[in-house]
Design an enzyme around this catalytic site. Structure first.
Site, mmCIF file in Angstrom:
data_model
loop_
_atom_site.group_PDB
_atom_site.id
_atom_site.type_symbol
_atom_site.label_atom_id
_atom_site.label_comp_id
_atom_site.label_asym_id
_atom_site.label_seq_id
_atom_site.Cartn_x
_atom_site.Cartn_y
_atom_site.Cartn_z
ATOM 1 N N ARG A 62 0.842 -1.211 0.000
ATOM 2 C CA ARG A 62 0.000 0.000 0.000
ATOM 3 C C ARG A 62 0.876 1.261 0.000
ATOM 4 O O ARG A 62 0.541 2.277 -0.573
ATOM 5 C CB ARG A 62 -0.978 -0.004 1.189
ATOM 6 C CG ARG A 62 -1.742 1.299 1.353
ATOM 7 C CD ARG A 62 -3.068 1.137 2.117
ATOM 8 N NE ARG A 62 -2.934 0.372 3.337
ATOM 9 C CZ ARG A 62 -2.441 0.857 4.478
ATOM 10 N NH1 ARG A 62 -2.009 2.096 4.558
ATOM 11 N NH2 ARG A 62 -2.359 0.077 5.556
ATOM 12 N N TYR A 112 -16.276 16.198 -18.020
ATOM 13 C CA TYR A 112 -16.644 14.880 -17.495
ATOM 14 C C TYR A 112 -17.613 15.043 -16.310
ATOM 15 O O TYR A 112 -17.256 15.665 -15.305
ATOM 16 C CB TYR A 112 -15.393 14.110 -17.093
ATOM 17 C CG TYR A 112 -15.719 12.701 -16.656
ATOM 18 C CD1 TYR A 112 -16.455 11.859 -17.474
ATOM 19 C CD2 TYR A 112 -15.319 12.216 -15.417
ATOM 20 C CE1 TYR A 112 -16.789 10.587 -17.087
ATOM 21 C CE2 TYR A 112 -15.643 10.930 -15.012
ATOM 22 C CZ TYR A 112 -16.387 10.121 -15.860
ATOM 23 O OH TYR A 112 -16.719 8.853 -15.462
ATOM 24 N N ASP A 174 -7.163 18.543 -16.154
ATOM 25 C CA ASP A 174 -7.490 17.188 -16.598
ATOM 26 C C ASP A 174 -7.142 17.115 -18.082
ATOM 27 O O ASP A 174 -7.828 17.703 -18.925
ATOM 28 C CB ASP A 174 -8.983 16.897 -16.359
ATOM 29 C CG ASP A 174 -9.392 15.490 -16.812
ATOM 30 O OD1 ASP A 174 -8.649 14.859 -17.589
ATOM 31 O OD2 ASP A 174 -10.479 15.029 -16.394
ATOM 32 N N LYS A 199 -7.840 5.403 -19.827
ATOM 33 C CA LYS A 199 -8.065 5.775 -21.219
ATOM 34 C C LYS A 199 -6.788 5.566 -22.047
ATOM 35 O O LYS A 199 -6.324 4.458 -22.168
ATOM 36 C CB LYS A 199 -8.589 7.209 -21.261
ATOM 37 C CG LYS A 199 -9.768 7.465 -20.305
ATOM 38 C CD LYS A 199 -10.944 6.588 -20.637
ATOM 39 C CE LYS A 199 -12.222 6.851 -19.889
ATOM 40 N NZ LYS A 199 -12.214 6.909 -18.452
HETATM 41 C C1 LIG Z 1 -11.991 13.415 -19.055
HETATM 42 C C2 LIG Z 1 -12.139 12.372 -17.982
HETATM 43 N N1 LIG Z 1 -11.624 12.607 -16.760
HETATM 44 C C3 LIG Z 1 -11.745 11.698 -15.763
HETATM 45 C C4 LIG Z 1 -12.412 10.501 -15.933
HETATM 46 C C5 LIG Z 1 -12.556 9.545 -14.771
HETATM 47 O O1 LIG Z 1 -11.694 8.467 -14.902
HETATM 48 P P1 LIG Z 1 -11.988 6.968 -14.376
HETATM 49 O O2 LIG Z 1 -13.146 6.447 -15.140
HETATM 50 O O3 LIG Z 1 -10.700 6.266 -14.643
HETATM 51 O O4 LIG Z 1 -12.290 7.069 -12.903
HETATM 52 C C6 LIG Z 1 -12.949 10.216 -17.196
HETATM 53 C C7 LIG Z 1 -13.670 8.927 -17.427
HETATM 54 O O5 LIG Z 1 -14.350 8.751 -18.404
HETATM 55 C C8 LIG Z 1 -12.814 11.176 -18.240
HETATM 56 O O6 LIG Z 1 -13.331 10.954 -19.462
#
Ligand SMILES: Cc1ncc(COP(=O)(O)O)c(C=O)c1O
Length: 372
Positions: A62, A112, A174, A199
């Protein structure tokens, strides 16, 4: 050897090169020397605990893990910062919010949807979600998602970095849709870059994960220490899968961007609207030229009606009807199924690495089939 020495050892390997290594090379070599092993491909370590007093300084998985060290070295090098990886993108987002503990989070509408839910969930601890351009003060957080899900609209990272600096606020970006291949937020003044590793970084739709990359090493150290307490670490297999996937990140993203650009041009005269920064009609066209190294691998389209948009995925043969993005296989999604704020006739296309002509033909026959 301690974690510090191992990281320094890897830096020394990099310094011996006559020129700074480029991203394609760093993806393969930034973790060199972190593990004392003759393996060319990284081993998978499933042990949760380690014999006391070992030369690697490992105690319990961990708090520290050999493959996690390697993955963090690679992701840190690709972004020009210091990485902490998490069990999912959402776990990374929540870790940033809890650690930075802002009073206000300034964020644009859209993007998102679950990011908004994660911020809103902290309202009971006094965290306030405010519009992106609302005034911010010391310790507040400006949260950008650029390009934004699903319309690929862009936000000006350097401009918001100047604003954050002036206010003593944090700037987080992000960059999931851009990846470090196409966008370098830390170089533009951001404090943290955030990616859903699920992704493009992983790239094969088989591992959940998230990462925060900090400009300051101290911030990354503090995030890793907080992660040991929260326990939001990725599993051994997922960590290994993302490390394996990230080796080919640049090849995949450049190919996917070229295909998305071709499909955007093909679709523009055929559908009501195409959202891709390669098109002069896209609101992010100009900024993409300055801020990104390419228009990106994601695109969305709007058809003439919600009915047609809901029917199209069922007619496609190569694009699979599923949420998520960034994998090698092409996906299509009527975005409103996940995100209630998405336009009703919008379909998000996550382009894979199939032959672009085959994808174009698939879209052509499906549009004909729904009469669009
Ligand atoms: C732009 C974006 N940020 C964050 C996330 C969240 O990631 P996770 O699904 O790995 O928790 C996503 C998920 O689709 C996303 O498209």
């Amino acid at each position: 050897m301690s974690r510090r020495l191992r990281r320094a050892g890897s830096d020394a390997t990099m310094r011996r090169m006559s020129q700074p290594l480029r991203p394609e090379t760093l993806a393969l070599h930034a973790d060199a020397g972190i593990e004392a092993t003759p393996d060319v491909a990284p081993p998978i370590h499933v042990s949760t605990t380690y014999v006391a007093g070992n030369s690697e300084g490992l105690v319990y998985s961990r708090s520290d893990h050999p493959t996690r060290r390697r993955l963090e070295a690679v992701l840190g090098a690709l972004e020009g910062g210091h990485a902490a990886v998490y069990a999912s993108g959402q776990a990374a987002a929540t870790a940033a919010l809890l650690h930075l503990a802002p009073r206000r989070v300034a964020i644009a509408r859209g993007g998102y949807h679950a990011t908004h839910y994660a911020i809103e969930a902290l309202a009971r601890f006094g965290v306030e979600k405010v519009p992106l351009d609302a005034p911010v003060g010391k310790g507040d957080l400006i949260w950008l998602e650029t390009p934004k899900n699903p319309t690929c609209e862009l936000q000006d990272i350097a401009a918001h970095a100047a604003r954050a600096r002036a206010a003593g606020a944090w700037l987080l970006v992000d960059g999931t849709f851009a990846t470090p291949v196409l966008q370098q937020p830390l170089a533009l003044g951001a404090d943290l870059v955030y990616h859903s590793m699920t992704k493009f970084l992983s790239g094969h739709s088989d591992a959940l994960g998230g990462v925060l990359v900090a400009r300051e090493p101290k911030l990354a150290e503090a995030l890793r220490a907080a992660r040991t307490l929260s326990g939001a670490v990725p599993g051994a297999l997922e960590t290994w899968l993302v490390l394996r996937g990230v080796r080919t990140l640049s090849l995949r993203v450049r190919q996917q961007t070229a295909t998305a650009t071709r499909l955007a041009a093909f679709l523009a005269p055929r559908v009501a609207r195409v959202w891709h920064p390669s098109l002069p009609t896209h609101p992010g066209y100009e900024l993409a030229q300055r801020q990104m190294k390419g228009p990106g691998p994601m695109l969305s389209i709007e058809l003439g009606s919600e009915e047609a948009a809901r029917a199209l995925p069922g007619k496609l043969r190569l694009f699979q009807d599923a949420t998520s993005l960034g994998g090698v296989e092409s996906l299509v999604e009527w975005r409103r199924r996940q995100d209630p704020e998405a336009p009703p006739a919008l379909l998000r296309l996550a382009v894979g690495i199939e032959d672009p002509a085959d994808l174009e033909a698939d879209l052509a026959q499906a549009l004909d089939a729904v009469g669009a």
